[in-house]
Design a protein around this motif. Structure first.
Motif, PDB file in Angstrom:
ATOM      1  N   LEU A  62       0.858  -1.189   0.000  1.00 25.27           N
ATOM      2  CA  LEU A  62       0.000   0.000   0.000  1.00 25.27           C
ATOM      3  C   LEU A  62       0.892   1.237   0.000  1.00 25.27           C
ATOM      4  N   ARG A  63       0.621   2.146  -0.922  1.00 25.60           N
ATOM      5  CA  ARG A  63       1.373   3.413  -0.953  1.00 25.60           C
ATOM      6  C   ARG A  63       0.398   4.563  -0.790  1.00 25.60           C
ATOM      7  N   GLU A  64       0.666   5.410   0.224  1.00 22.22           N
ATOM      8  CA  GLU A  64      -0.249   6.518   0.501  1.00 22.22           C
ATOM      9  C   GLU A  64       0.445   7.856   0.214  1.00 22.22           C
ATOM     10  N   TYR A  65      -0.298   8.714  -0.459  1.00 20.38           N
ATOM     11  CA  TYR A  65       0.235  10.035  -0.845  1.00 20.38           C
ATOM     12  C   TYR A  65      -0.728  11.117  -0.392  1.00 20.38           C
ATOM     13  N   GLU A  66      -0.175  12.275  -0.098  1.00 20.83           N
ATOM     14  CA  GLU A  66      -1.003  13.451   0.215  1.00 20.83           C
ATOM     15  C   GLU A  66      -0.713  14.486  -0.869  1.00 20.83           C
ATOM     16  N   ILE A  67      -1.763  14.918  -1.538  1.00 21.04           N
ATOM     17  CA  ILE A  67      -1.552  15.968  -2.534  1.00 21.04           C
ATOM     18  C   ILE A  67      -2.543  17.092  -2.291  1.00 21.04           C
ATOM     19  N   VAL A  68      -2.011  18.307  -2.225  1.00 26.00           N
ATOM     20  CA  VAL A  68      -2.846  19.475  -1.976  1.00 26.00           C
ATOM     21  C   VAL A  68      -2.718  20.424  -3.161  1.00 26.00           C
ATOM     22  N   ALA A  69      -3.870  20.833  -3.697  1.00 21.18           N
ATOM     23  CA  ALA A  69      -3.842  21.845  -4.759  1.00 21.18           C
ATOM     24  C   ALA A  69      -3.812  23.209  -4.098  1.00 21.18           C
ATOM     25  N   MET A  70      -2.863  24.051  -4.503  1.00 27.08           N
ATOM     26  CA  MET A  70      -2.764  25.386  -3.911  1.00 27.08           C
ATOM     27  C   MET A  70      -2.239  26.380  -4.927  1.00 27.08           C
ATOM     28  N   GLU A  71      -2.582  27.639  -4.676  1.00 27.78           N
ATOM     29  CA  GLU A  71      -2.122  28.697  -5.574  1.00 27.78           C
ATOM     30  C   GLU A  71      -0.784  29.224  -5.080  1.00 27.78           C
TER      31      GLU A  71
ATOM     32  N   LEU B 294      -2.694   2.058  -4.474  1.00 32.33           N
ATOM     33  CA  LEU B 294      -2.399   3.475  -4.258  1.00 32.33           C
ATOM     34  C   LEU B 294      -3.559   4.127  -3.542  1.00 32.33           C
ATOM     35  N   ARG B 295      -3.227   4.947  -2.550  1.00 33.14           N
ATOM     36  CA  ARG B 295      -4.233   5.753  -1.865  1.00 33.14           C
ATOM     37  C   ARG B 295      -3.749   7.195  -1.897  1.00 33.14           C
ATOM     38  N   VAL B 296      -4.449   8.027  -2.665  1.00 31.79           N
ATOM     39  CA  VAL B 296      -4.015   9.420  -2.790  1.00 31.79           C
ATOM     40  C   VAL B 296      -5.060  10.326  -2.169  1.00 31.79           C
ATOM     41  N   ARG B 297      -4.689  10.940  -1.053  1.00 24.56           N
ATOM     42  CA  ARG B 297      -5.598  11.885  -0.398  1.00 24.56           C
ATOM     43  C   ARG B 297      -5.401  13.243  -1.035  1.00 24.56           C
ATOM     44  N   PHE B 298      -6.466  13.711  -1.691  1.00 23.10           N
ATOM     45  CA  PHE B 298      -6.366  14.988  -2.395  1.00 23.10           C
ATOM     46  C   PHE B 298      -7.188  16.036  -1.669  1.00 23.10           C
ATOM     47  N   ALA B 299      -6.555  17.161  -1.336  1.00 24.42           N
ATOM     48  CA  ALA B 299      -7.271  18.276  -0.714  1.00 24.42           C
ATOM     49  C   ALA B 299      -7.157  19.489  -1.627  1.00 24.42           C
ATOM     50  N   ASN B 300      -8.249  20.194  -1.790  1.00 24.69           N
ATOM     51  CA  ASN B 300      -8.222  21.383  -2.636  1.00 24.69           C
ATOM     52  C   ASN B 300      -8.148  22.628  -1.773  1.00 24.69           C
ATOM     53  N   ALA B 301      -6.950  23.202  -1.682  1.00 22.80           N
ATOM     54  CA  ALA B 301      -6.768  24.438  -0.910  1.00 22.80           C
ATOM     55  C   ALA B 301      -6.744  25.661  -1.820  1.00 22.80           C
ATOM     56  N   GLY B 302      -7.134  25.449  -3.071  1.00 19.03           N
ATOM     57  CA  GLY B 302      -7.161  26.569  -4.017  1.00 19.03           C
ATOM     58  C   GLY B 302      -8.506  27.266  -4.009  1.00 19.03           C
ATOM     59  N   SER B 303      -8.663  28.231  -4.899  1.00 19.26           N
ATOM     60  CA  SER B 303      -9.927  28.968  -4.939  1.00 19.26           C
ATOM     61  C   SER B 303     -10.777  28.563  -6.145  1.00 19.26           C
ATOM     62  N   HIS B 304     -10.341  27.510  -6.845  1.00 16.78           N
ATOM     63  CA  HIS B 304     -11.107  26.988  -7.976  1.00 16.78           C
ATOM     64  C   HIS B 304     -11.288  25.485  -7.771  1.00 16.78           C
ATOM     65  N   PRO B 305     -12.301  24.893  -8.409  1.00 15.91           N
ATOM     66  CA  PRO B 305     -12.474  23.441  -8.317  1.00 15.91           C
ATOM     67  C   PRO B 305     -11.320  22.722  -9.020  1.00 15.91           C
ATOM     68  N   HIS B 306     -10.836  21.655  -8.438  1.00 16.23           N
ATOM     69  CA  HIS B 306      -9.744  20.887  -9.049  1.00 16.23           C
ATOM     70  C   HIS B 306      -9.980  19.395  -8.862  1.00 16.23           C
TER      71      HIS B 306
END
Lengths: 409, 360
Positions: B107-116, B149-161
């Motif tokens: 199991l591989r876990e990733y954290e990805i955050v969208a940001m400006e 794969l487990r990718v936790r995606f958080a959207n910290a931007g001001s647009h939908p991603h």
């Protein structure tokens, strides 16, 4: 001072400020300074506390760079003169030449304050006869463009080029004006009504030249960096010149007497001279920027076009017995500025000065037209709208239009 | 094989030019007026000659200056310190947090955050980017065929991603309809297949903007048996339209114009180099890579270990990618760049510095 800021002594004092009121509660200068002081306070308060901050936060900075001139001082080198014409500081981060990032240097820091200038020197192997496009990339990624239409080494103020430009100016401005002066003996054989016809024709020529120069002035005004207000500059030249000339003319004259034929001829020559300065600018900059064909057409066109200007100068003198020396001076006044213009256009190029020169030319011409108009109107039955005079005016416009066809736009 | 040991793995610090930088030199040259051309020429020509290697010697008058030398055709200056480091990015692979499921599956876990974030795309030129984890390109995600794969995606931007992964996965994990609003999050979970070189990117609309702004990254799935040991590098071909006129002012691999030209990538003589090349250039249909003084084996999409093309130039459409393998026969400096001259001259150029001694 607080009194000044709060309220004038009475409501009547405010109702009619220009009237020389008898009230003496405050010295006159203080009454004048009060509003100024208040204005200064308001401006400071607005800049400090005004709502502009909201916009500053919400919008990217307004950057504005004007590329004033690109010169090619030697093979393998470009020099770009830029001015920050916007309200905000601008940082030049990179330079692209012909769509390639290029090494370069600046004669100062990379950040330019308002109206600050820099020269960007670029070691670029430009190719003779081909266009070169320069793009300045700012820190925010905005780009500002400049272009050399035809790459050729920029003439330096060497003796050879000074001579060449002088010769070009003489061809385009001096020779044709003097050719036109040769019409004087012919004019002197004419009856008065035909002299008036030729004076009207002069008005036509001048009106055409004036409108033409106004067009040029407005075109160059578009290239003047924003804060220098190209259009306002045109207005200053066009309106300011006749005001200044008019005031000067009134000073030189004793009493309210009408202008003498010599004075009118001098005015005409001066007006044409200022217009020819503009023509010289065009010729000079055409050659300096490598547009040889355009420059040559300009010279040939102006050569023919300007012959009629000499006629305009001598028309008021039809009834005079001029000394040849004075005539020569008039011719020089009208023609020599072409040479000066060619030098200015060839060696320096600033949209600011070009715009101003053209605008001053327009103003001078307007002044001459006004004087000629009054001269004709003052004569018995010589009003411009008499059929023969109207025909003369129209003929003047047509002659200019026809010879103007020889000059490329 | 790769190791997950931090952002500087596998790459030694960029080479720095001793003494004067080019910019200082140019500035000095301007003070000296006519000295400019000769000074630049004196520096540039001999160095170029050295790069030519073997017996080649460039001779010529200093009056030519830097003309014709690649030294003068590049972005000037250096990146602001503390920002994105293209040298570190080149050899960094993110294997995620590794554990084992009850079934024995990795199991591989990733954290990805969208940001400006404002990024530097050429020295001194800043671009208001949309990023994954604050960098463009986003982290290079790496795993092995069959891993969960487990990718936790958080959207910290001001647009939908979103994150849309190339590869094989269930519909609900595709990131094309599961648009994550600002402040929202999503968990992507799927098995890694097939092995090869893939990519991930945002699939919110307008696509062109979301891609051009920087929401993309490399997604490598290794074959179960692995590939032969090699010096591995990631290069994402991208471009930036800094004045928003629909054309790129900056082209690069890994975002920064001319970076690997000014800071050549050290490579050992004879060592196998494996280049993971991904094209995400926006506003241009295709991009390419051409290697000097050498040819490479090109495995298109990297999904096959056998078939390859032996060439020195590869052309990739938007979203296409290829694994390139090569080793240098001679020491010296070798350019690599887009064979579209305009792309190369606007920043997509680099240099391999091939040395006999081992690098760090």
């Amino acid at each position: 001072m607080p009194e000044t800021l709060t309220a004038p002594p009475g409501p009547r004092g405010e109702a009619a400020p220009p009237a020389p009121g008898p009230r003496r509660a405050l010295p006159g200068w203080a009454k004048g300074a009060g509003p100024l002081l208040l204005l200064a306070v308001l401006v400071l308060a607005f800049l400090r506390f005004g709502p502009v901050g909201v916009f500053r936060k919400g919008f990217p900075p307004v950057e504005e760079l004007t590329v004033e001139r690109i010169t090619l001082p030697r093979p393998g080198e470009l020099r770009v003169s830029v001015v920050n014409s916007g309200p905000e500081p601008v940082t030049i981060a990179q330079v692209l030449v012909d769509d390639a990032a290029w090494a370069h240097s600046l004669d100062g820091g990379r950040t330019l304050g308002r109206l600050e200038r820099r020269t960007v020197t670029i070691p670029y192997p430009w190719v003779e006869g081909e266009p070169v496009a320069v793009k300045l990339v700012t820190a925010t990624g905005l780009t500002f463009d400049g272009e050399v239409a035809v790459a050729t080494e920029t003439p330096r103020a060497s003796g050879r080029f000074v001579g060449t430009f002088a010769l070009l100016g003489i061809y385009a401005g001096v020779i044709p004006v003097f050719l036109g002066l040769l019409w004087l003996p012919f004019l002197r054989t004419l009856e008065r009504r035909w002299v008036d016809f030729f004076l009207s024709l002069t008005v036509g020529l001048l009106v055409f030249l004036g409108v033409d120069a106004l067009g040029e002035a407005l075109e160059f005004a578009g290239r003047v960096p924003g804060p220098y207000q190209g259009t306002g500059l045109v207005l200053l030249g066009v309106a300011g010149t006749p005001l200044a000339l008019g005031a000067l003319g009134r000073r030189g004259r004793s009493g309210a007497g009408a202008a003498t034929p010599w004075a009118v001829a001098t005015l005409v020559a001066a007006g044409i001279g200022l217009h020819n300065l503009g023509e010289g600018l065009l010729i000079g900059s055409a050659y300096a920027t490598g547009e040889i064909a355009l420059g040559t057409f300009l010279v040939v066109g102006f050569l023919i076009h300007n012959t009629t200007e000499g006629l305009g100068i001598v028309a008021p003198l039809a009834r005079e017995r001029p000394a040849p020396g004075r005539l020569l001076l008039l011719g020089a006044l009208a023609g020599v500025p072409t040479v000066v213009g060619a030098w200015i256009g060839g060696f320096t190029h600033s949209p600011f000065w070009t715009t101003l020169f053209f605008a001053v030319g327009v103003g001078a011409i307007a002044q001459v037209v006004f004087v000629l108009w009054r001269m004709l109107a003052g004569r018995e039955g010589g009003a411009l709208l008499r059929p023969l005079n109207a025909a003369g005016l129209l003929a003047g416009l047509l002659v200019m239009y026809a010879t103007g066809l020889l000059v490329p736009a | 094989m790769y190791v997950d040991d931090g952002p500087t793995a596998g790459v030694e610090p960029a080479l720095s030019t001793p003494g004067l930088t080019r910019r200082e030199l140019l500035r000095a040259g301007v003070l000296g007026g006519a000295a400019l051309a000769t000074a630049a020429g004196a520096l540039a020509l001999p160095r170029h000659a050295a790069a030519a290697g073997l017996a080649g010697v460039v001779t010529g008058g200093g009056h030519l200056g830097a003309h014709g030398s690649h030294e003068s055709m590049m972005a000037v200056g250096e990146l602001r310190p503390g920002g994105f480091d293209p040298a570190a990015f080149l050899g960094h692979f993110d294997g995620g947090k590794v554990s084992r499921l009850a079934s024995g599956q990795t199991l591989r876990e990733y954290e990805i955050v969208a940001m400006e974030r404002e990024i530097e795309v050429a020295p001194g030129v800043f671009f208001p980017a949309w990023t994954y984890n604050g960098q463009v390109p986003g982290p290079t995600i790496r795993c092995t065929e069959g891993d969960r794969l487990r990718v936790r995606f958080a959207n910290a931007g001001s647009h939908p991603h979103t994150i849309h992964f190339h590869g094989i996965h269930p519909a609900g994990m595709d990131g094309s309809f599961e648009i994550v609003p600002p402040g929202g999050s999503f968990l992507y979970e799927f098995d890694a297949e097939p092995f090869g070189l893939h990519l991930y990117h945002c699939h919110a609309v307008p696509l062109k903007r979301h891609l051009h702004k920087g929401l993309y990254g490399t997604f490598i799935i290794d074959p179960r048996g692995g590939r032969p040991p090699a010096r591995e590098l990631v290069m994402v071909m991208n471009g930036f339209d800094t004045n928003l006129d629909g054309e790129n002012e900056v082209y690069a691999v890994n975002t920064v114009a001319h970076h690997y030209q000014k800071h050549p990538i050290p490579v050992r003589l004879g060592e196998l180099v494996r280049l993971y090349l991904v094209n995400v250039t926006e506003f241009d249909l295709i991009n390419s890579l051409h290697l000097h003084g050498n040819l490479f084996r090109c495995y298109r999409t990297g999904t096959d270990l056998e078939r390859y093309e032996y060439t020195d130039t590869v052309m990739l459409c938007q979203g296409e990618r290829a694994v390139l393998e090569f080793s240098f026969k001679y020491p010296g400096k070798y350019m690599f760049h887009a064979h579209q001259s305009e792309f190369a001259e606007l920043g997509w150029t680099g240099v391999f510095d091939v040395r006999e001694e081992p690098h760090a």
